[in-house]
Write a protein that holds these residues in place. Structure first.
Motif, PDB file in Angstrom:
ATOM      1  N   ASN A   6       0.563  -1.299  -0.096  1.00 27.97           N
ATOM      2  CA  ASN A   6      -0.068  -0.405   0.095  1.00 27.97           C
ATOM      3  C   ASN A   6       1.296   0.906   0.147  1.00 27.97           C
ATOM      4  O   ASN A   6       0.164   2.104   0.744  1.00 27.97           O
ATOM      5  CB  ASN A   6      -0.962   0.169   1.237  1.00 27.97           C
ATOM      6  CG  ASN A   6      -0.248  -0.029   2.752  1.00 27.97           C
ATOM      7  OD1 ASN A   6       0.907  -0.226   2.937  1.00 27.97           O
ATOM      8  ND2 ASN A   6      -1.103   0.354   3.594  1.00 27.97           N
ATOM      9  N   THR A   7       2.322   0.951  -0.816  1.00 26.41           N
ATOM     10  CA  THR A   7       2.732   2.554  -0.770  1.00 26.41           C
ATOM     11  C   THR A   7       2.459   3.152  -2.143  1.00 26.41           C
ATOM     12  O   THR A   7       2.670   2.454  -3.033  1.00 26.41           O
ATOM     13  CB  THR A   7       4.755   1.886  -0.890  1.00 26.41           C
ATOM     14  OG1 THR A   7       5.208   1.346   0.695  1.00 26.41           O
ATOM     15  CG2 THR A   7       5.513   2.771  -0.713  1.00 26.41           C
ATOM     16  N   GLU A  32      -1.915   4.647   4.400  1.00 32.62           N
ATOM     17  CA  GLU A  32      -1.750   4.606   3.374  1.00 32.62           C
ATOM     18  C   GLU A  32      -0.038   4.780   3.566  1.00 32.62           C
ATOM     19  O   GLU A  32       0.207   5.625   4.580  1.00 32.62           O
ATOM     20  CB  GLU A  32      -2.166   4.771   1.965  1.00 32.62           C
ATOM     21  CG  GLU A  32      -2.911   4.118   1.538  1.00 32.62           C
ATOM     22  CD  GLU A  32      -3.600   4.792   0.180  1.00 32.62           C
ATOM     23  OE1 GLU A  32      -2.603   4.563  -0.579  1.00 32.62           O
ATOM     24  OE2 GLU A  32      -4.550   5.192  -0.048  1.00 32.62           O
ATOM     25  N   GLN A  33       0.972   4.391   2.874  1.00 33.62           N
ATOM     26  CA  GLN A  33       2.917   4.657   3.058  1.00 33.62           C
ATOM     27  C   GLN A  33       2.573   5.683   1.908  1.00 33.62           C
ATOM     28  O   GLN A  33       2.417   5.307   0.952  1.00 33.62           O
ATOM     29  CB  GLN A  33       3.250   3.712   3.127  1.00 33.62           C
ATOM     30  CG  GLN A  33       3.345   2.468   4.494  1.00 33.62           C
ATOM     31  CD  GLN A  33       4.558   2.376   4.868  1.00 33.62           C
ATOM     32  OE1 GLN A  33       5.886   2.591   4.191  1.00 33.62           O
ATOM     33  NE2 GLN A  33       4.745   1.993   5.969  1.00 33.62           N
ATOM     34  N   VAL A  34       3.348   6.951   1.884  1.00 33.66           N
ATOM     35  CA  VAL A  34       3.806   7.735   0.768  1.00 33.66           C
ATOM     36  C   VAL A  34       4.426   7.942   0.511  1.00 33.66           C
ATOM     37  O   VAL A  34       5.333   7.894   1.711  1.00 33.66           O
ATOM     38  CB  VAL A  34       2.961   9.218   1.051  1.00 33.66           C
ATOM     39  CG1 VAL A  34       2.500  10.241  -0.123  1.00 33.66           C
ATOM     40  CG2 VAL A  34       1.221   8.778   1.274  1.00 33.66           C
ATOM     41  N   VAL A  35       5.910   8.512  -0.403  1.00 32.60           N
ATOM     42  CA  VAL A  35       7.094   8.044  -0.666  1.00 32.60           C
ATOM     43  C   VAL A  35       6.741   9.847  -1.675  1.00 32.60           C
ATOM     44  O   VAL A  35       5.810   9.433  -3.007  1.00 32.60           O
ATOM     45  CB  VAL A  35       7.826   7.217  -1.415  1.00 32.60           C
ATOM     46  CG1 VAL A  35       8.940   7.601  -1.668  1.00 32.60           C
ATOM     47  CG2 VAL A  35       7.588   5.612  -0.430  1.00 32.60           C
ATOM     48  N   VAL A  36       7.175  10.810  -1.638  1.00 37.06           N
ATOM     49  CA  VAL A  36       7.463  11.566  -2.164  1.00 37.06           C
ATOM     50  C   VAL A  36       8.720  12.277  -2.926  1.00 37.06           C
ATOM     51  O   VAL A  36       9.720  12.252  -1.857  1.00 37.06           O
ATOM     52  CB  VAL A  36       6.681  13.136  -1.213  1.00 37.06           C
ATOM     53  CG1 VAL A  36       6.960  14.534  -2.948  1.00 37.06           C
ATOM     54  CG2 VAL A  36       5.469  13.070  -1.008  1.00 37.06           C
ATOM     55  N   LYS A 101       4.531   9.182  10.776  1.00 37.45           N
ATOM     56  CA  LYS A 101       5.777   8.225  10.163  1.00 37.45           C
ATOM     57  C   LYS A 101       5.451   7.802   8.971  1.00 37.45           C
ATOM     58  O   LYS A 101       6.654   6.506   8.548  1.00 37.45           O
ATOM     59  CB  LYS A 101       5.254   7.201  11.376  1.00 37.45           C
ATOM     60  CG  LYS A 101       5.641   7.792  12.839  1.00 37.45           C
ATOM     61  CD  LYS A 101       5.520   6.248  13.813  1.00 37.45           C
ATOM     62  CE  LYS A 101       5.988   8.127  15.102  1.00 37.45           C
ATOM     63  NZ  LYS A 101       5.773   6.213  16.289  1.00 37.45           N
ATOM     64  N   ASN A 102       3.830   7.550   8.036  1.00 35.10           N
ATOM     65  CA  ASN A 102       4.293   6.541   7.110  1.00 35.10           C
ATOM     66  C   ASN A 102       4.030   7.809   6.131  1.00 35.10           C
ATOM     67  O   ASN A 102       4.106   7.403   4.606  1.00 35.10           O
ATOM     68  CB  ASN A 102       2.449   6.791   6.592  1.00 35.10           C
ATOM     69  CG  ASN A 102       1.657   5.270   7.299  1.00 35.10           C
ATOM     70  OD1 ASN A 102       2.838   4.624   8.204  1.00 35.10           O
ATOM     71  ND2 ASN A 102       0.527   5.644   8.200  1.00 35.10           N
TER      72      ASN A 102
END
Length: 153
Positions: A6-7, A32-36, A101-102
């Motif tokens: 769920n990233t 959800e885990q989010v990466v920017v 933290k996500n």
């Protein structure tokens, strides 16, 4: 960092920080885990001089009773983006801190995310703006962080 199912990976190049931040805040509050990626290429719309003054005032804000309790506004682009998104979360509550933290924010694209599927958020980019804007990298360079030679000046 191993990618979870769920990233959501978002390439921030030419996206507007406020619009991106609102969407990211909703996603991380939903679990959800989010990466920017490419945080230094996010944009803030408005006059460059006004934006710089506003962030400079935030950096100078001091709690006179105890200066250690003053708010911290970073100069580094990835940390500045995280701080802006943190302001869109209920950070004083435990669920807001847990959601924060996500979130992962990177300058550039780390090798582990080079081949990752980037999410299309369908938000307005700087190409569609009819107003002036400044990139986070340029703003941070004016605040005193040397991101890259092309931002100096």
């Amino acid at each position: 960092m191993a990618q979870a199912q769920n990233t959501v990976v978002i390439d921030g190049k030419n996206l507007i920080l406020g619009r991106l931040g609102a969407i990211v805040a909703k996603k991380i509050l939903a679990g959800e885990q989010v990466v920017v990626l490419n945080a230094e290429y996010l944009a803030i719309s408005g006059d460059k001089k006004y934006i710089e003054e506003r962030y400079q005032k935030r950096r100078w804000a001091v709690n006179k009773a105890n200066p250690e309790h003053s708010p911290h506004w970073p100069r580094r682009p990835d940390l500045l983006v995280k701080r802006v998104i943190r302001g869109m979360l209920p950070f004083d509550s435990s669920h807001g801190r847990k959601a924060f933290k996500n979130l992962r924010v990177y300058m550039g694209i780390p090798h582990e995310f080079e081949n990752a599927q980037k999410a299309d958020l369908g938000i307005k980019t700087t190409d569609a703006l009819n107003t002036r804007y400044t990139l986070i990298g340029e703003l941070c360079a004016r605040l005193g962080y040397a991101v890259h030679e092309r931002y100096r000046g």
